[in-house]
Design an enzyme around this catalytic site. Structure first.
Site, PDB file in Angstrom:
ATOM      1  N   ARG A 171     -41.955  42.006  46.978  1.00  0.00           N
ATOM      2  CA  ARG A 171     -41.979  41.748  48.415  1.00  0.00           C
ATOM      3  C   ARG A 171     -43.041  42.603  49.098  1.00  0.00           C
ATOM      4  O   ARG A 171     -43.725  42.137  50.023  1.00  0.00           O
ATOM      5  CB  ARG A 171     -40.606  42.012  49.037  1.00  0.00           C
ATOM      6  CG  ARG A 171     -40.621  41.847  50.551  1.00  0.00           C
ATOM      7  CD  ARG A 171     -39.255  42.040  51.184  1.00  0.00           C
ATOM      8  NE  ARG A 171     -39.375  42.085  52.647  1.00  0.00           N
ATOM      9  CZ  ARG A 171     -38.351  42.160  53.487  1.00  0.00           C
ATOM     10  NH1 ARG A 171     -37.111  42.190  53.024  1.00  0.00           N
ATOM     11  NH2 ARG A 171     -38.543  42.195  54.790  1.00  0.00           N
TER      12      ARG A 171
ATOM     13  N   ASN B 124     -34.009  33.755  49.282  1.00  0.00           N
ATOM     14  CA  ASN B 124     -35.051  33.379  50.236  1.00  0.00           C
ATOM     15  C   ASN B 124     -36.275  32.766  49.564  1.00  0.00           C
ATOM     16  O   ASN B 124     -36.539  33.058  48.397  1.00  0.00           O
ATOM     17  CB  ASN B 124     -35.486  34.605  51.045  1.00  0.00           C
ATOM     18  CG  ASN B 124     -34.643  34.817  52.278  1.00  0.00           C
ATOM     19  OD1 ASN B 124     -34.197  33.870  52.898  1.00  0.00           O
ATOM     20  ND2 ASN B 124     -34.418  36.068  52.636  1.00  0.00           N
TER      21      ASN B 124
ATOM     22  N   HIS C  67     -34.873  30.378  59.922  1.00  0.00           N
ATOM     23  CA  HIS C  67     -35.786  31.345  60.517  1.00  0.00           C
ATOM     24  C   HIS C  67     -36.717  30.681  61.532  1.00  0.00           C
ATOM     25  O   HIS C  67     -37.725  31.286  61.931  1.00  0.00           O
ATOM     26  CB  HIS C  67     -36.589  32.098  59.446  1.00  0.00           C
ATOM     27  CG  HIS C  67     -35.758  33.079  58.683  1.00  0.00           C
ATOM     28  ND1 HIS C  67     -36.282  33.899  57.693  1.00  0.00           N
ATOM     29  CD2 HIS C  67     -34.424  33.379  58.738  1.00  0.00           C
ATOM     30  CE1 HIS C  67     -35.313  34.655  57.193  1.00  0.00           C
ATOM     31  NE2 HIS C  67     -34.187  34.351  57.808  1.00  0.00           N
TER      32      HIS C  67
ATOM     33  N   TYR D  25     -37.920  35.419  64.255  1.00  0.00           N
ATOM     34  CA  TYR D  25     -39.107  35.176  63.438  1.00  0.00           C
ATOM     35  C   TYR D  25     -40.171  34.386  64.198  1.00  0.00           C
ATOM     36  O   TYR D  25     -41.328  34.319  63.757  1.00  0.00           O
ATOM     37  CB  TYR D  25     -38.731  34.429  62.162  1.00  0.00           C
ATOM     38  CG  TYR D  25     -37.919  35.257  61.204  1.00  0.00           C
ATOM     39  CD1 TYR D  25     -38.505  35.917  60.129  1.00  0.00           C
ATOM     40  CD2 TYR D  25     -36.544  35.394  61.374  1.00  0.00           C
ATOM     41  CE1 TYR D  25     -37.763  36.692  59.252  1.00  0.00           C
ATOM     42  CE2 TYR D  25     -35.785  36.169  60.504  1.00  0.00           C
ATOM     43  CZ  TYR D  25     -36.395  36.816  59.446  1.00  0.00           C
ATOM     44  OH  TYR D  25     -35.654  37.578  58.591  1.00  0.00           O
TER      45      TYR D  25
END
Length: 426
Positions: A93, A147, A198, A245
């Protein structure tokens, strides 16, 4: 009450103890059930198993917790599979976040180029998981928290017969956060959000029974925090509460400037906290009455609680309404019927069926339409596509847009994540 066998893929993660705590809190709804923790890291998996067993024993819950590193052993006889894993860990990530920033683009776990590569890595694993489910536990439902949950669900829905429900607490949390920014009591807020994960927007929002948006507009003048002001201004301007987001799209230059100025990314911040999570879990294994400290547990005390609520509604045939990510089937008129959308669903033994009659706010339909097209392209590329297919998905992302930037980002990220991608995407 339902007696089920559930495989938890990612059961050796930092958030797994909190997930077990969520099951224990609803143990009466699943009396006699077995939770099979599945993970690749044997050491952490064993620690979570031992801690989970101690927690179950201390609470007197009628649950059985087992663990294995093998899906072949975990899946047979399962009624459901809970998916919450991160290929490459937070280290991957961090690359998703840092590499795009070096090219002047936003990098994030679910948005932009970083979000695409999280999807590609996740789908490489998910495809094998779904194939194993079809073979070893046909009819079982996949409850997905991996995700980007919308892209994962889109790929599974489009390319398999395995029932899939993706879940995220965002639509519950976003209105409360906005109320808090305005100095209001979030406990008095009622709101319904729909759209894409999101990228959802409110279709109704009230505060003690009166419209919330005028209250946010009146409060805006006294708000001093820059990002609170921006998000509240966005809500008031669009006439709808946004997912947080949305700041990446409506304040892209501001976000990019701020992210590039930070010494660390969000993933690096989490990585700095991880050793203390594991230290806390080791301490609690030895405690007389194991008790998770929310400040030292990934995600807080109760994790993936929405998944447990939805499982309860499904396996116990409760007919409750929960926010889920499922195939649209006409529920939101602004999206194709086959698009995975985030929408209130009636959940019972027949699954999660979206409630009809929704529209997303007119000012954001164009953006959400683009994000929906990107979602489908990314899902196909991650499941069975080529490097060119994935590049087409990336350039369609509203945070990328140009082919030279997409090509450079793809080369950098594919090289960095090569170990977690199939050869067809190199």
């Amino acid at each position: 009450m339902a007696r089920i066998r559930l495989a938890y893929i990612g059961g050796g993660s930092t958030r797994a103890p909190g997930t077990v705590a969520s099951f224990i809190r609803q143990a009466d709804h699943f009396a006699g059930s077995e939770i099979v923790l599945v993970d690749l890291d044997e050491g952490r998996l064993d620690l979570v198993r031992r801690l989970a067993e101690r927690m179950v024993e201390a609470q007197g819950a009628d649950l059985r917790v087992t663990a294995t590193t093998s899906r072949e052993r975990a899946l047979p006889g399962c009624d459901g599979v809970l998916s919450s894993f991160r290929p490459g860990g937070f280290e991957a990530r961090a690359l998703d976040e840092r590499i795009p920033l070096s090219r002047g683009a936003i990098g994030q776990e679910t948005q932009g180029a970083g979000g695409l590569f999280m999807a590609l890595r996740a789908l490489h694993v998910t495809r094998g998981l779904v194939e194993d489910m079809a073979r070893l536990c046909p009819g079982a439902t996949l409850f997905n928290y991996t995700n980007p949950v919308n892209i994962v669900a889109q790929a599974v829905a489009d390319h398999s017969d395995v029932p899939v429900i993706s879940l995220c607490e965002g639509p519950i949390i976003f209105p409360l956060e906005l109320a808090r920014m305005a100095g209001l009591d979030p406990r008095r807020v009622e709101a319904t959000m729909v759209g894409l994960n999101h990228a959802c927007w409110s279709v109704e929002a009230s505060y003690d029974g009166v419209p919330l948006l005028p209250l946010l507009e009146r409060a805006l003048e006294g708000v001093t925090d820059p990002w609170a002001r921006r998000l509240l201004h966005l809500a008031v301007t669009m006439g709808s509460l946004p997912a947080s987001y949305m700041k990446y799209y409506f304040y892209e230059a501001d976000m990019l400037r701020e992210l590039r100025a930070r010494p660390t990314t969000r993933a690096q911040d989490i990585l700095a906290e991880v050793p203390d999570y594991w230290a806390h879990y080791r301490e609690q294994v030895e405690a007389r009455v194991p008790t998770l400290d929310p400040a030292r547990s990934r995600g807080g005390l109760f994790e993936l609680e929405l998944a447990v609520d939805v499982m309860d509604a499904l396996f116990n045939d409760r007919g409750e309404v929960w926010l889920c990510n499922v195939v649209n089937r006409g529920a939101i008129a602004d999206f194709p019927d086959g698009q995975v959308v985030e929408v209130p669903c009636l959940v019972d033994r027949r699954g999660a069926r979206p409630l009809p009659g929704f529209r997303v706010p007119a000012p954001v339909r164009g953006l959400l339409g683009s994000l929906g097209e990107y979602q489908g392209l990314a899902a196909d590329a991650g499941w069975c596509g080529s490097r060119r297919d994935a590049l087409r998905a990336l350039v369609s992302n509203p945070l990328v847009r140009t082919l030279p930037l997409a090509g450079a980002l793809y080369d950098d990220l594919a090289r960095a994540h090569r170990a977690y991608l199939p050869e067809r995407l190199w």
